[in-house]
Enzyme design. Structure first.
Site, short mmCIF file in Angstrom:
data_model
loop_
_atom_site.label_atom_id
_atom_site.label_comp_id
_atom_site.label_asym_id
_atom_site.label_seq_id
_atom_site.Cartn_x
_atom_site.Cartn_y
_atom_site.Cartn_z
N GLY A 61 -7.45 9.48 -4.14
CA GLY A 61 -6.93 8.58 -4.63
C GLY A 61 -5.86 8.93 -5.69
O GLY A 61 -6.19 10.14 -6.26
N CYS A 88 -11.88 14.62 -2.70
CA CYS A 88 -10.93 14.89 -3.75
C CYS A 88 -11.26 13.77 -4.76
O CYS A 88 -12.18 13.95 -5.38
CB CYS A 88 -9.49 14.44 -3.17
SG CYS A 88 -8.34 15.09 -4.29
N TYR A 89 -10.50 12.72 -5.10
CA TYR A 89 -10.89 11.84 -6.11
C TYR A 89 -12.39 11.45 -5.70
O TYR A 89 -13.36 11.09 -7.04
CB TYR A 89 -10.02 10.63 -6.35
CG TYR A 89 -10.21 9.43 -7.09
CD1 TYR A 89 -9.60 9.72 -8.46
CD2 TYR A 89 -10.94 8.29 -6.77
CE1 TYR A 89 -10.08 8.49 -9.19
CE2 TYR A 89 -11.21 7.27 -7.47
CZ TYR A 89 -10.85 7.37 -8.82
OH TYR A 89 -11.03 6.25 -9.56
N HIS A 178 -8.86 18.33 1.37
CA HIS A 178 -8.53 17.41 2.31
C HIS A 178 -8.86 17.69 3.62
O HIS A 178 -8.17 18.25 4.48
CB HIS A 178 -7.22 16.62 2.28
CG HIS A 178 -7.13 15.95 0.94
ND1 HIS A 178 -7.21 14.60 0.93
CD2 HIS A 178 -6.59 16.32 -0.26
CE1 HIS A 178 -6.95 14.08 -0.47
NE2 HIS A 178 -6.48 15.49 -1.12
N GLU A 180 -9.28 15.98 6.22
CA GLU A 180 -8.55 14.91 7.25
C GLU A 180 -7.12 15.25 7.60
O GLU A 180 -6.70 14.74 8.39
CB GLU A 180 -8.61 13.47 6.50
CG GLU A 180 -7.64 13.17 5.29
CD GLU A 180 -8.20 13.61 3.83
OE1 GLU A 180 -9.12 14.43 3.82
OE2 GLU A 180 -7.94 13.12 3.06
N SER A 232 4.42 -12.31 19.94
CA SER A 232 5.67 -12.01 19.44
C SER A 232 6.65 -11.21 20.33
O SER A 232 7.76 -11.10 20.31
CB SER A 232 5.59 -11.12 18.23
OG SER A 232 5.31 -9.95 18.41
N VAL A 235 3.65 -5.19 21.61
CA VAL A 235 2.22 -4.73 22.35
C VAL A 235 1.34 -5.16 21.63
O VAL A 235 0.21 -5.89 22.45
CB VAL A 235 2.15 -3.34 22.20
CG1 VAL A 235 0.85 -2.79 22.86
CG2 VAL A 235 3.30 -2.56 23.16
N ASP A 236 0.92 -5.49 20.25
CA ASP A 236 -0.15 -5.76 19.28
C ASP A 236 -0.57 -7.23 19.70
O ASP A 236 -1.68 -7.64 20.04
CB ASP A 236 0.09 -5.77 17.99
CG ASP A 236 0.68 -4.31 17.63
OD1 ASP A 236 0.26 -3.24 18.63
OD2 ASP A 236 1.25 -4.12 16.43
N SER A 237 0.39 -8.02 19.69
CA SER A 237 0.04 -9.51 19.73
C SER A 237 -0.17 -9.81 21.14
O SER A 237 -1.19 -10.59 21.33
CB SER A 237 1.43 -10.40 19.28
OG SER A 237 2.40 -10.02 20.06
N LYS A 374 -2.31 2.13 16.22
CA LYS A 374 -1.36 1.81 17.48
C LYS A 374 -1.98 2.47 18.96
O LYS A 374 -1.79 1.80 19.86
CB LYS A 374 -0.16 2.30 17.10
CG LYS A 374 1.10 1.62 17.90
CD LYS A 374 1.47 0.53 17.54
CE LYS A 374 2.18 -0.31 18.64
NZ LYS A 374 2.51 -1.90 18.13
#
Ligand code: XMP
Length: 518
Positions: A61, A88-89, A178, A180, A232, A235-237, A374
């Site tokens: 953070g 980290c933080y 980090h 990640e 919409s 792809v998501d909706s 996604k």
């Protein structure tokens, strides 16, 4: 103890990478605000609050732990009984709360940014199987100067004495670097060690499981109610609607609001794709309404808010007509949530799924894929039976072409950008580039420039082409499209789209730009 991880988010841009890696290691995880109480953590894992997570990760953070009012984990987190990894933080917060000392980097000269060599001092726990030295990615000002009682130092770099610390008895671990990010050579192995060797979790999170769990949760939450869904065209909706249809059948009412901001032939394409899976979509023509409200509006944030708000209003009206509707379904995904700002993060843009929601809303929100990235949504779509072509479509923003027509949105400008987009899509597909790109689209900046056609002076629009590679839209690099493809696109656009005299290419990455221009 549940076979899942809670990630406490202290506002680092990297938090979503932690979540991604954990998911890729096939362990389910959730990201919740860093200062969530132990009670809130328990109820995120299990609504009855009885269970605890299998492990907790504290993210990095932007704050300094010794400053007033900064978010800190609930001290009870360290007594909950599950392993904790502070990054980290997150490690500094752990050190401070448990009685260690954190100092300001500018005082001690221990700031580190970029790659560093880590000397591994203890090969137990998270460093199991590691070499004596390994490359890690650092990005910190502050540093832990004294470890808390019970802890040992497990890794150091040239400048940072406490680059990693551990209290193996309590299964508490901290790393200043980090794991990640890709630049940490063995970052993924470190996280895998934490999840599987330290926490003893199982790699059981697959799309099949996600579907099962989601269907169960949707049924529990919705009961006998009806749900109205906004599809919409993206792809998501669409994936979201298919998922909920699986759970509650025809009590789902998908509505495609044609706001006049869609791509060419998009409405028909979506209605057909869903129809093939037995999901009936109602098409509502609201073009006049949206374009009317957008008249004279120049500010991008206002445009987003207006569109988001109008969407909800149309849904509410349609829902009222249906009767008995209690929920509205939204295809919000994780990057939308992060970018719209959480308790600990700044607002970058109001994605209309989230930040643009009006304050007064008559329907309850159902967002079954808000934790997914996604690429996970695409896998889910395939799992649910959508075609490769459908799930492979490039993302398209909720506010549609309105954020690609800069400034005031008019029918004429929308037509220009729509035609140019159709040409671009066709050429990019023909060149075999479509699936290599995250997104590729046309923008109409709304400025006119001089051209010459058939010996006559013209004064027409500019079309900008934006093509990017990205993994999850959080960062992006502009695509080096082949010159011959660009040439064909440019020639066709100026020839076939009336009132365009110039085509330019956007060559900025994200950051510092965003993917969309507005
Ligand atoms: P930016 O422009 O913020 O976009 O870099 C990141 C990704 O999100 C898409 N995008 C949106 N999607 N509603 C959406 O559903 C929105 O309001 C919205 N704005 C941007 C964008 O196309 C890119 O993939």
């Amino acid at each position: 103890m549940r076979n899942q991880v809670i990630i406490l988010d202290f506002g680092a841009q990297y938090t979503q990478l932690i979540a991604r890696t954990v998911r890729e290691l096939k362990v389910y995880c959730q990201v919740i605000p860093g200062d969530a109480t132990v009670g809130e953590i328990r109820s995120s894992v299990d609504p009855s609050g009885r269970d605890i997570p299998g492990a907790i990760i504290l993210s990095g953070g932007p704050d300094s732990v010794y400053e007033e009012g900064v978010p800190l984990p609930d001290p009870e987190v360290f007594r909950l009984g599950c392993p904790v990894l502070g990054i980290c933080y997150g490690m500094q917060a752990m050190a401070k709360i448990l009685g260690g000392r954190v100092v300001e980097g500018s005082v001690t000269g221990t700031r580190e940014y970029g790659p560093q060599a880590l000397r591994v001092l203890s090969k137990d726990g998270i460093f199991d199987g590691f070499p004596d030295e390994t490359r890690v990615w650092m990005s910190h000002g502050d540093t832990v100067d004294e470890v808390p009682p019970g802890f040992i130092i497990t890794g150091s770099t040239e400048k940072t004495k406490v680059a990693a610390m551990a209290d193996p008895a309590r299964k508490l671990y901290g790393v200043q670097f980090h794991p990640e990010v890709k630049h940490t050579a063995l970052g993924r192995d470190l996280l895998a060690n934490f999840l599987f060797k330290v926490a003893g979790l199982e790699a059981d999170w697959t799309m099949e499981r996600f579907v099962e769990r989601s269907i169960r949760e949707i049924r529990e939450r919705v009961g006998d109610a009806h749900v109205v869904a906004g599809v919409s065209g993206g792809v998501d909706s669409t994936v979201c609607a298919v998922l909920v249809h699986r759970a509650i059948g025809d009590r789902l009412h998908p509505i495609l609001v044609d706001h006049g901001l869609m791509r060419q032939d998009e409405a028909a394409y979506v209605v057909e794709a869903l129809g093939r899976l037995g999901v009936k979509v109602q098409l509502v023509n609201a073009q006049e309404r949206f374009l009317g409200r957008l008249e004279g509006v120049l500010d991008p944030e206002r445009k987003r808010k207006i569109i988001g708000e109008e969407f909800i209003r149309v849904f509410e009206e349609e829902a009222r007509k249906l009767g008995g509707v209690e929920f509205i379904l939204q295809g919000t995904i994780y990057p939308d949530v992060i970018e719209s700002g959480t308790r600990t993060r700044n607002v970058i843009k109001s994605h209309h799924n989230v930040g643009g929601l009006p304050e007064r809303m008559d329907l309850k929100l159902l967002e079954p894929i808000r934790e997914l990235f996604k690429d996970e949504v695409r896998l889910l779509g395939k799992e649910l039976g959508l075609s490769d072509e459908f799930v492979g479509r490039h993302p398209f923003p909720g506010p549609g072409l309105a954020v690609r027509v800069l400034g005031e949105v008019t029918r004429e400008k929308l037509d220009i950008v729509r035609k140019a987009q159709a040409i671009l899509d066709e050429e990019i597909r023909r060149a075999g580039w479509y699936d290599r790109l995250w997104q590729c689209f046309c923008v109409l900046p709304g400025v006119r420039t001089v051209g010459v056609m058939g010996d006559k002076r013209t004064y027409g629009h500019v079309i900008a082409i934006r093509a990017v590679h990205s993994e999850d839209a959080m960062t992006a690099d502009w695509a080096r499209l082949p010159y011959d493809v660009l040439e064909r696109v440019s020639t066709r656009i100026v020839n076939e789209v009336h009132d365009v005299t110039r085509v330019v290419l956007d060559i900025t990455s994200k950051p510092p730009s965003t993917i969309e221009w507005e």
